[in-house]
Enzyme design. Sequence first.
Site, PDB file in Angstrom:
ATOM      1  N   ASP A 113       0.845  -1.194   0.000  1.00  0.00           N
ATOM      2  CA  ASP A 113       0.000   0.000   0.000  1.00  0.00           C
ATOM      3  C   ASP A 113       0.879   1.240   0.000  1.00  0.00           C
ATOM      4  OD1 ASP A 113       0.748  -0.587   2.790  1.00  0.00           O
ATOM      5  OD2 ASP A 113      -0.516   1.127   3.282  1.00  0.00           O
ATOM      6  N   GLU A 178       0.166  -0.640   5.770  1.00  0.00           N
ATOM      7  CA  GLU A 178       1.189  -0.057   6.643  1.00  0.00           C
ATOM      8  C   GLU A 178       1.045   1.452   6.736  1.00  0.00           C
ATOM      9  OE1 GLU A 178       4.920   1.694   8.035  1.00  0.00           O
ATOM     10  OE2 GLU A 178       3.978   1.984   6.075  1.00  0.00           O
ATOM     11  N   HIS A 443       6.493   9.700   0.894  1.00  0.00           N
ATOM     12  CA  HIS A 443       5.307  10.391   1.417  1.00  0.00           C
ATOM     13  C   HIS A 443       5.103  11.758   0.774  1.00  0.00           C
ATOM     14  CE1 HIS A 443       4.818   7.999   5.444  1.00  0.00           C
ATOM     15  NE2 HIS A 443       5.311   7.238   4.479  1.00  0.00           N
TER      16      HIS A 443
END
Length: 471
Positions: A113, A178, A443
């Site tokens: 993910d 996660e 991110h």
Amino acid sequence: MPVTEPSAAAPATPRADEFREAVAAGLPAAIAELSGLVRIPSVAWDGFDHSQVRASAERVAELARALGVFESVEVVQLPIAGPDADVLGQPAVVATRAARGGKPTILLYAHHDVQPPGDEADWHSKPYEPTLRGDRLYGRGAADDKAGVVAHLAAIRAYQTVLGDPEIGIVLYAEGEEEFGSRSITTFLDHYREQFDADVIVVADSGNWSIDVPAITVGLRGAVAFNLRFTTLEHASHSGMFGGAVPDAMLAAIRTLDTLWNADGSVAVAGLSSREAETPAYDEAQLRAETGLLPEAQPIGHGAIIGRIWNQPAITITGIDAPSVRDASNTLVPSVRVRVSARVAPGQRAEDAYEALIGHLRAHAPYGARLEVDGLDLGQPFLVDTSGWAVADVKEVLGEAFGNPAVEMGVGGSIPFIAALAERFPNAQILVTGVEDPDSRAHSPNESVHLPSFEKAILAEALLLARLGAR
């Protein structure tokens, strides 16, 4: 936690040149597999299309089956832990092969993910369209952590090319949530306790000191995150008619949240602890180069810069639910919700950090504002035991693959389930590795993986599998 070098030259792994050739020959296929996974927007967060997480898991399972090494490959959903135990978590892949002839078993972890893409306008190419620019492959999940999944698969493939059918036991666990708090992982650890009880566990979800200097992560901060709602009014009121006499929720939120930090930006919450440890040289220029800190902006905190990241707590407000500027009206806002995200220094339990945080917030909320908490996620910090043979082996193979000695480093981010792994499997040696580097921007927009480093990480893991097979 110093960055350290091996005291002596690492011995060469037998047939290392053959492994190097096998990894190089398999690299185009590995890049193609990674690119295919990047095209699947597998975000496990609420509000996203979870059928894409299922599609990503099915593709990982397909790649695992194609190796022909596993006796069982399953796509599995299990209930999340805690009060919502009737809710299933996101699909994970569990592939197993039993050890033969008394050989060790290795558990290979990564997650398929990814983080949400954020504002696509901030990307130089589409987040889910893998794009090669120079030596880097760009796309959401290209580094964190679909590269970890593919590195595991490619390392096994290289092992098969050189040594044939392995006698070591291999377990592949590709988690599907996660980035959303690993909410069902404890259920997985209990359900697969026998299969996951390995001699060595490789968590390929961290990074290296640089594209040239490999690292093993030996320290991770913990995490505390929750939604916090401030309410001061039963309904909205005209700000011109009542402003100056009636406190709105935004005022209460801003004044409360500001108390979380000292003037220098360091954490001001009593009860959040720091850890004293030696750290390597890391100056402000390096911090600016790796983070994009604006020239006029100043770093926050005190003490050694890398120590602030590895060994001190941090608090960030990562989201706010409030009227947008476009929808702003002359109104006293009755309720505001924020997402509080804190990092916990190694040595402190996440539960204790949460109690310190929520106690501080309640004590500092002004004007009798009502505070409500939901969406609590806790993750424990972790310090790796570096005394085992597997740590020595992985540092040696990383040195072989990268051509530079491997170092030990801390990480400011969190991988909360590692503490759960250590608790449930106390005899396993846990190795935290990865393919990221300071320019990977995990991110963030324009996430990427450095492909030469990706190749070296695959080689290092293949050499580690070979060393296990020789035991």
